[in-house]
Enzyme design. Structure first.
Site, short mmCIF file in Angstrom:
data_model
loop_
_atom_site.label_atom_id
_atom_site.label_comp_id
_atom_site.label_asym_id
_atom_site.label_seq_id
_atom_site.Cartn_x
_atom_site.Cartn_y
_atom_site.Cartn_z
N GLY A 1 0.79 -1.21 0.00
CA GLY A 1 0.00 0.00 0.00
C GLY A 1 0.82 1.27 0.00
CB SER A 2 0.05 4.54 1.54
OG SER A 2 -1.32 4.46 1.27
#
Lengths: 109, 557
Positions: free
Chosen positions: B274-275
């Site tokens: 993810g981020s």
């Protein structure tokens, strides 16, 4: 004595032969004993090394942070230990300048 | 006259014999003297008995401070020579009296056979050894064997690995040591008991390793996570100072390692992280020059690519600068940066950061990342914020260290490495200027963005959160997450990079959400608080702080 010269030579030769044989025998025994002592020493050294590595292993197990932490947690009412905090770390100049400041403040009062 | 003549002939022969004898003795005597004059050369160790050959010896493994992590201990193993056993029934009876765990039928079959040698029981205690010895059965004997002992216990299980009953490494560093020449030494009989081998020193710090593991286990309990991974890398040299994956196993009990739950997730688990991938996308945007820190990006509306729509978790629905895109972790903005960089360059950057290749460290374990085969527009967009590509936590930590340390990447190592060596093996991935900007963004994110809970007084932590929904059947699950926090401290001149990954953390009591900022970030803060002083990172405070703090310290009792 019929041949004194010949007898003398024989005697000297025999003595020399017996002495050298005896010396060689003693030397051989000495060497054997030394070899034995040496291998004994090597064995002792190897045993000592083994013992040292056992002790080191034991020390590492005793010194393991997980074990120390458990001990400290259990006895912390007596030991009163806590992890060091960043605020507790300062260098000499910081402390000296702080001390000077404090002295100045007291002087003004 | 004739007699006299023969007399001199005899005499001459005797003289000749005496001379010959004297000559031979002289030769022997002379040789003895020369031998005695020679300086004695010490024999190389004692002669080994045949029993020493059956066991292989291994070097100790120690951490960077010399704490023993793995060592050999001597143990006795019981064997029998069935040919030399006179009374099988008596031997079976006596032995099963002392060692009730032996199977009587098997034992009888073994001892009655015509074999020359058979193991009865490996690794028995000193007490039992004494008792079997006292039985005085002919044809039964002991061999001293070495057994591997791991004083570090489960803390270092995934790193040192373990050995089989014949002392051959089958996992972790133990296996790497074997494949790097020790196996060959053992085969020709050079690595035997009694020969001291230089210990293998690791870059790992056992104190840090324990602190990380302890904090991870607390986090797992507190947030009820299924698993947790923690990695601490030296930012400049990419040495692995700590690597922990919970649940883990005790190398003294290798059977545990077979349990899939206890695998080393740091190197063999691949996740869509993810981020935290926005770090790499932003870095390539800045490095190629397609954007700058203050370039405005339109994040007003969700981004449609084909039949997919990319939305923001905390939608700001306005124009954002690049630093705001990073701070608010905007998927739309990051996807747009990736689009500006271009698909080919995006792949090139990810490749140089090692994110497309199998993680190669000294450990035999290492997973291949899951990289999409086709790099469609939507792939480029989702990869930019860490979905659609699955890498190991070690991949992410190493790539982030390269982004933050001034732009030099090399595969992380478990052995000590100096900065000079690092420059030789490493390669440049981004410019020092881009790296500086990335450090600024990390600082910003930890002071104003989602990483505020990772702040530690004095240590200037900078970091990026990643809250990724787990891939599930036909899409993404909304309640199962992989939370991660990638941090470096001190962020203005990073010395260490820390990555914490929590698998499926649950919201705490009284909380509704379980984002990375609420669980992974505070875990990193706890870790940094504990390991900072151990790693000699000098804490710094603002001037005013320093003075009041110093006064406090100076006048403390």
């Amino acid at each position: 004595m019929k041949h004194p010269m010949r007898t003398a030579v024989l005697a000297v030769t025999l003595t020399a032969a017996v002495t050298s044989a005896g010396t060689v025998f003693v030397m051989k025994k000495d060497a054997e004993r030394d070899a034995h002592a040496i291998s004994e020493l090597y064995r002792n050294i190897s045993e000592e090394r083994q013992r040292i590595s056992e002790l080191q292993a034991e020390w590492s197990a005793l010194d393991h942070p997980a074990r120390l932490q458990a001990l400290v947690d259990r006895h912390n009412d007596v030991l009163r230990l806590a992890p060091i905090k960043a605020e507790q770390i300062a260098n000499v100049t910081e402390i000296a300048s702080a001390a000077r400041r404090k002295a100045k403040m007291e002087g003004q009062q | 006259m004739r007699k006299r003549h023969s007399d001199t002939g005899t005499r001459g022969r005797i003289l000749l014999a005496i001379l010959a004898c004297l000559g031979i003795f002289g030769l022997i005597g002379g040789r003895l003297v020369t031998l005695g004059m020679e300086t004695a050369i010490a024999a190389d160790g004692p002669a080994f008995s045949p029993s020493d050959d059956i066991q292989a010896s291994r070097p100790d493994i120690i951490d960077r401070n010399g704490e023993v992590l793995a060592t050999d201990l001597a143990t006795a193993s019981l064997f029998a020579e069935p040919r030399n056993i006179i009374d099988v029934d008596e031997a079976v009876e006596l032995l099963s009296g002392v060692l009730p765990e032996l199977n009587v039928a098997d034992l009888r079959a073994d001892l009655a056979s015509d074999r020359g040698f058979v193991w009865l029981k490996r690794e028995i205690s000193a007490l039992l050894r004494e008792r079997v010895h006292d039985l005085g059965i002919p044809g039964i004997g002991f061999l001293t064997e070495t057994r591997r002992f791991y004083p570090g216990g489960p803390s270092v299980g995934h790193i040192v690995g373990h050995v089989d009953v014949d002392n051959a490494g089958i996992a972790g560093l133990e296996r790497s040591i074997d494949s790097s020449g020790l196996g060959a030494l053992q085969a020709v009989g050079l690595a035997r008991k009694g020969r001291s081998m230089a210990p293998v020193r690791l870059a790992l710090d056992l104190r840090v390793q324990h602190a990380v593991r302890d904090e991870l286990s607390r986090a797992m309990e507190r947030y009820q996570a299924k698993a947790a991974v923690g990695i601490v890398l030296n930012a400049k040299t990419l040495e692995v100072v700590s690597m922990s994956s919970l649940p883990d196993y005790d190398p003294n009990n290798p059977a545990q390692a077979l349990d899939d739950k206890r695998m080393n997730r740091a190197l063999t688990g691949v996740y869509e992280l993810g981020s935290i991938f926005k770090t790499f996308t932003t870095a390539m945007g800045l490095d190629t020059g397609v954007v700058d820190i203050n370039t405005p990006i339109d994040a007003r509306y969700p981004l449609s690519i084909g039949r997919f729509t990319i939305k923001d978790f905390h939608a700001k629905s306005r124009w954002l600068t690049v630093s705001e895109v990073f701070k608010y972790s905007s998927n739309i903005g990051t996807a747009k940066i990736a689009r500006a960089v271009g698909k080919q360059r995006q792949q090139d950057y990810l490749k140089t950061l090692g994110l497309f290749d199998r993680m190669r460290t000294e450990l035999p374990e290492g997973a291949m990342p899951l990289v999409p085969d086709r790099w469609a527009d939507i792939t480029a967009a989702t990869v930019s914020y860490g979905h659609g590509i699955a890498v190991t936590p070690m991949h992410a930590a190493a790539a982030a260290a390269a982004v933050l340390n001034g732009g030099i990447y090399a595969a992380p190592t478990f052995y000590p490495r100096t900065e000079a060596e690092m420059l030789q093996v490493g390669h440049r991935v981004i410019s020092p200027e881009t790296s500086r900007k990335m450090r600024d963004l990390y600082y910003l994110n930890a002071h104003e963005g989602s990483g505020r809970q990772a702040r530690v007084p004095g240590y200037n932590v900078g970091g990026k959160t990643g809250t990724a929904e787990k891939a599930a059947k036909g899409g993404y699950s909304t309640d199962k997450r992989i939370n991660s926090f990638l941090a470096a401290f001190p962020i203005d001149e990073p010395q260490y990079v820390t990555l914490v990954v929590l698998d499926e953390p649950q919201p705490e009591k009284g909380q509704t959400a379980a984002t990375a900022g609420m669980n992974a970030a505070p875990t990193v803060a706890n870790i940094v608080t504990r390991i900072g002083p151990m790693l000699d990172v000098k804490p710094r405070f603002d001037d005013g702080d320093a003075v009041s703090r110093a006064i406090e310290i100076a006048y403390q009792e």
